[in-house]
Design an enzyme around this catalytic site. Structure first.
Site, PDB file in Angstrom:
ATOM      1  N   SER A  91       9.960  43.081  59.371  1.00 42.60           N
ATOM      2  CA  SER A  91       9.670  41.681  59.655  1.00 42.60           C
ATOM      3  C   SER A  91       8.845  41.126  58.496  1.00 42.60           C
ATOM      4  O   SER A  91       9.292  41.189  57.354  1.00 42.60           O
ATOM      5  CB  SER A  91       8.958  41.535  60.996  1.00 42.60           C
ATOM      6  OG  SER A  91       8.800  40.172  61.338  1.00 42.60           O
ATOM      7  N   THR A  92       7.639  40.642  58.761  1.00 41.65           N
ATOM      8  CA  THR A  92       6.816  40.037  57.714  1.00 41.65           C
ATOM      9  C   THR A  92       6.578  41.026  56.575  1.00 41.65           C
ATOM     10  O   THR A  92       6.117  42.136  56.797  1.00 41.65           O
ATOM     11  CB  THR A  92       5.462  39.600  58.292  1.00 41.65           C
ATOM     12  OG1 THR A  92       5.676  38.864  59.498  1.00 41.65           O
ATOM     13  CG2 THR A  92       4.704  38.737  57.301  1.00 41.65           C
TER      14      THR A  92
ATOM     15  N   HIS B 295      13.717  40.374  60.687  1.00 40.40           N
ATOM     16  CA  HIS B 295      13.494  39.085  61.338  1.00 40.40           C
ATOM     17  C   HIS B 295      13.576  37.967  60.302  1.00 40.40           C
ATOM     18  O   HIS B 295      12.750  37.897  59.389  1.00 40.40           O
ATOM     19  CB  HIS B 295      12.122  39.056  62.013  1.00 40.40           C
ATOM     20  CG  HIS B 295      11.961  40.090  63.073  1.00 40.40           C
ATOM     21  ND1 HIS B 295      10.736  40.574  63.455  1.00 40.40           N
ATOM     22  CD2 HIS B 295      12.875  40.738  63.851  1.00 40.40           C
ATOM     23  CE1 HIS B 295      10.894  41.465  64.420  1.00 40.40           C
ATOM     24  NE2 HIS B 295      12.173  41.588  64.670  1.00 40.40           N
TER      25      HIS B 295
ATOM     26  N   MET C 166       4.992  41.979  61.730  1.00 40.83           N
ATOM     27  CA  MET C 166       4.063  41.529  62.760  1.00 40.83           C
ATOM     28  C   MET C 166       4.627  41.852  64.135  1.00 40.83           C
ATOM     29  O   MET C 166       5.828  41.735  64.365  1.00 40.83           O
ATOM     30  CB  MET C 166       3.863  40.022  62.607  1.00 40.83           C
ATOM     31  CG  MET C 166       2.946  39.366  63.607  1.00 40.83           C
ATOM     32  SD  MET C 166       2.694  37.615  63.205  1.00 40.83           S
ATOM     33  CE  MET C 166       4.360  36.967  63.306  1.00 40.83           C
TER      34      MET C 166
ATOM     35  N   ASP D 181       8.041  44.879  67.811  1.00 38.18           N
ATOM     36  CA  ASP D 181       9.486  45.089  67.868  1.00 38.18           C
ATOM     37  C   ASP D 181       9.872  46.333  67.071  1.00 38.18           C
ATOM     38  O   ASP D 181       9.475  46.496  65.923  1.00 38.18           O
ATOM     39  CB  ASP D 181      10.217  43.863  67.308  1.00 38.18           C
ATOM     40  CG  ASP D 181      11.721  43.953  67.505  1.00 38.18           C
ATOM     41  OD1 ASP D 181      12.154  44.623  68.464  1.00 38.18           O
ATOM     42  OD2 ASP D 181      12.455  43.355  66.696  1.00 38.18           O
TER      43      ASP D 181
END
Length: 350
Positions: A160-161, A186, A278, A281
């Site tokens: 993600s991030t 993401h 972050m 997940d």
């Protein structure tokens, strides 16, 4: 702790919308706004914000040029705010490669500002705690041309991030004949299409945005399309990508948990990797993979931009080994190498 923010955008309307979205969170203070990079430069020196939100297209100096100067002269957390167009996605991906922590899309196509910026406060607060560094690390090691993978292995990655830099680092170490690889990152839909194209240019293997029915073959890397469906891998002698329209899982669509859980059900051997990001997940899905006999790796705290997803996976025992980003690609290849005994025997948990 209050996070202070400077909003940089050439549109007074957009500055107001972004500021209003951030001010709804009592843990965020908007110190001020700036209409172009020159004004922003002076304001950063004067107010010293924790985070800045940065537009891409602005007068006097575009956002990419300004970001490059920030990351070279005064590295700090930056969240890009971009239009969700093909051109906007390509520029935003370039910004993430330069060191921007995250990116959000501007309202478009009937999407209201409230909807578009719903998670902006959360992203800004995560950015405030991110490890910001100029992107100067060498990419992954070059693999010997004689390298061969064991048959019937699948690699699954979730991020993600901070995932743009992380995935480029890992995948650029893969040879052209790498094991079939599936990824959930993401990212909005237009961004994943552009990111897959960018990875395809940087990697020896073939990279594309996954389509329903794509067969997992050696030398093929598939990136989950953003927005509308979850990427899964179907069981069988010839596993395929499946795109399943469904509600969000773990707050995301596509979800890393969904991908990992589908890989855990495969008859093939697998390696699962959870990278910077972050939230939580992927943690439960990686645990399912480990319990099914897969090898599992997690990015360590020191090299993660945001140590959220890897931490969550580590805390529940889903991670067999934690590694710095620069080592993950070579360890994956060692685990699936035809010349290595490591693929068949789990090592101790680190």
């Amino acid at each position: 702790m209050t996070v202070t923010v400077l909003v940089v955008d050439d549109s007074p309307t957009m500055r107001g919308l972004i500021s209003a979205a951030l001010k709804r969170d009592p843990e965020i203070e908007v110190l001020g706004t700036a209409g172009d990079p020159l004004e922003a430069r002076d304001t950063i020196k004067r107010l010293n914000p924790d985070v800045i939100t940065l537009d891409v297209e602005m007068p006097n100096m575009n956002g990419l040029e300004f970001l490059e100067k920030i990351m070279r002269l005064r590295p700090m957390p930056v969240v890009m705010v971009s239009t969700l167009t093909q051109a906007g996605a390509e520029v935003t991906l370039a910004a993430l490669e330069l060191g921007a922590v995250d990116a959000v899309g501007k309202p478009s196509g009937g999407v209201t500002a409230i909807e578009a910026f719903a998670d902006l406060p959360q992203r800004v607060k995560a950015a405030a705690g991110a490890r910001v560094r100029p992107v100067s690390e060498a990419r992954g090691p070059t693999v010997d041309a004689a390298w061969r993978a064991r048959p019937d292995h699948v690699v699954a990655l979730g991020a993600s991030t901070g995932g743009v830099e992380a995935l480029i680092t890992v995948l650029s170490s893969f040879p052209a004949n790498c094991p079939p690889t599936v990824i959930t990152q993401h990212m909005p839909a237009t961004f994943t299409r552009s990111f897959a194209a960018r990875l395809d240019k940087l990697c020896a293997a073939s990279v594309k945005e996954a389509e329903d029915g794509d067969v997992l073959l050696p030398g093929r890397i598939f990136l989950a399309p953003g927005g509308e469906a979850h990427l899964e891998v179907s069981r069988g002698s010839s596993p395929r990508c499946r795109l399943r329209a469904a509600d969000t899982v773990s707050g995301h669509r596509p979800s890393v948990d969904v991908l990992f859980e589908s890989v855990a059900r495969l008859e093939q051997k697998a390696v699962g990797v959870i990278l910077t990001g972050m939230g939580r997940d992927g943690a439960q899905g990686l645990l399912a993979m480990r319990q099914a006999g897969a090898r599992t790796l997690g990015q360590d705290e020191a090299s993660s931009v945001v140590y959220g997803m890897p931490r969550a996976a580590q805390e529940i025992g889903a991670v067999e080994r934690q590694l710095p980003l620069g080592r993950i690609g070579s360890v994956i290849l060692d685990l699936v190498s035809a010349a290595s005994p490591a693929a068949s025997k789990p090592s101790e948990v680190h």
